[in-house]
Design a protein around this motif. Structure first.
Motif, PDB file in Angstrom:
ATOM      1  N   ALA A  70      -6.613   0.837   0.634  1.00 11.20           N
ATOM      2  CA  ALA A  70      -7.644   1.179   1.525  1.00 11.20           C
ATOM      3  C   ALA A  70      -8.773  -0.053   1.414  1.00 11.20           C
TER       4      ALA A  70
ATOM      5  N   GLU B 265      -2.643   1.230   2.831  1.00 11.67           N
ATOM      6  CA  GLU B 265      -2.406   0.717   1.139  1.00 11.67           C
ATOM      7  C   GLU B 265      -2.526  -0.774   1.319  1.00 11.67           C
TER       8      GLU B 265
ATOM      9  N   ALA C  37      -9.865   3.641   7.280  1.00 14.14           N
ATOM     10  CA  ALA C  37      -9.818   4.957   7.547  1.00 14.14           C
ATOM     11  C   ALA C  37     -11.423   5.134   7.434  1.00 14.14           C
TER      12      ALA C  37
ATOM     13  N   LEU D 261      -7.976   7.095  11.287  1.00 18.93           N
ATOM     14  CA  LEU D 261      -7.432   5.665  11.220  1.00 18.93           C
ATOM     15  C   LEU D 261      -7.380   4.758  12.410  1.00 18.93           C
TER      16      LEU D 261
ATOM     17  N   ARG E 225      -1.894   6.762   5.951  1.00 14.16           N
ATOM     18  CA  ARG E 225      -3.127   6.118   5.376  1.00 14.16           C
ATOM     19  C   ARG E 225      -2.724   4.777   5.347  1.00 14.16           C
TER      20      ARG E 225
END
Length: 317
Positions: A169, A167, A188, A194, A165
């Motif tokens: 988002a 960071e 995302a 992604l 993911r």
């Protein structure tokens, strides 16, 4: 070897050592200077330098970033710098940081990437996940895109492999805030995974807004420069000019056939001039061969727009 045939194991405890002090901007500049003599380098990054953002008021971060931009500024190096956003900054902070730099040979990426820690294991005290600056992944995406599609294709809408993911988002509204000013976001996307969702430089010059255009001109410049070294010290006359025009024209024709240049025919895609119109007698007397080249590059379809109208059942057209 143990009696059962297995390798003996031993545990050693290291103590009393030191990791030394963190490198400063001058040491980064010295390291970059080692790459000057390497002609094949086309992408330069310093993953992790943005971790210095909260050290000394961000001055080390800025100095290292400036060293990267300075390194690629020489037009004969044909290089791009991949810059990292600092960790844990908001989109509004990122907008302010973007305003501090300007270069048509650098691209800035945001935010950081969360990935699995390869050192973590069942009995390890290492964290399961680690947060990484984006430039390492992005450089790999550049290389993958160049091999699979070509330098002329923007390295965007590409999957960030190995990422869990991002960071923080980034949503659509934040993307709309950052993309126009040249901050390339990692996002995302629902149903698409992604991906890198931006392909702009940090240049204020609209001619060099798109990353793939800048990189493609770097590629053209390096290829033509190195591919015409045979002309050095040749008699500077009509025969040499014709040979140079033919060499460059054949190369650009292949680029057009591969879809890197616009135009339905070669004459619309590029031109090559190397004759009395590009050189004066002073140029000839001083050993200068000057060639003028023009190319129509393909820019990325950054916005895909559909217009939908209502049709009645009895419409004739």
């Amino acid at each position: 070897m143990a009696s059962d045939g297995s390798e003996p194991s031993s545990t050693y405890t290291l103590a009393g050592g030191t990791d030394g002090s963190a490198p400063d901007a001058n040491e980064y500049a010295d390291a970059l200077a080692l790459f000057v003599a390497l002609d094949d380098v086309s992408i330069v990054a310093c993953p992790g330098y943005s971790a210095f953002f909260n050290v000394s008021g961000g001055s080390i971060y800025r100095a290292i970033q400036d060293a990267l931009i300075t390194h690629v500024a020489d037009p004969r190096r044909y290089r791009m710098a991949v810059l990292d956003a600092p960790p844990d900054v908001t989109p509004n902070q990122m907008r302010d940081l973007r305003g501090l730099v300007d270069s048509n040979r650098a691209a800035l990426y945001y935010p950081w990437i969360v990935a699995a820690n390869p050192l973590a294991g069942p009995n390890s005290t290492q964290p399961v996940e680690i947060t990484l600056p984006p430039s390492g992944h992005v450089c790999g995406i550049y290389a993958r895109n160049d091999i699979e599609r070509g330098v002329h294709k923007a390295p965007a809408n590409e999957v960030v492999r190995g990422a869990l993911r991002f960071e923080p988002a980034v949503n659509f509204g934040q993307q709309e805030l950052l993309n126009p000013i040249g901050v390339n976001c990692l996002r995302a996307l629902n149903g698409r995974g992604l991906r890198v969702w931006g392909a702009r430089t940090i240049s204020s010059d609209p001619e060099w807004k798109y990353l793939n255009v800048r990189r493609y001109f770097n590629y053209l410049g390096a290829s033509i420069d190195r591919g015409t070294q045979w002309a050095v010290f040749e008699p500077n006359g009509e025969m040499l000019w014709a040979n140079v025009r033919g060499t460059i024209g054949d190369f650009l024709y292949n680029e057009w056939r591969n879809g890197a240049l616009l135009g339905t025919k070669p004459e619309e895609a590029f031109f090559v001039r190397c004759d009395r119109t590009t050189m004066t007698q002073n140029d000839l007397d001083n050993g200068r061969l000057i060639c003028l080249i023009g190319v129509a590059v393909v820019k990325p379809a950054e916005f895909v727009i559909f217009r939908i109208g209502q049709k009645t059942a009895d419409a004739k057209s």
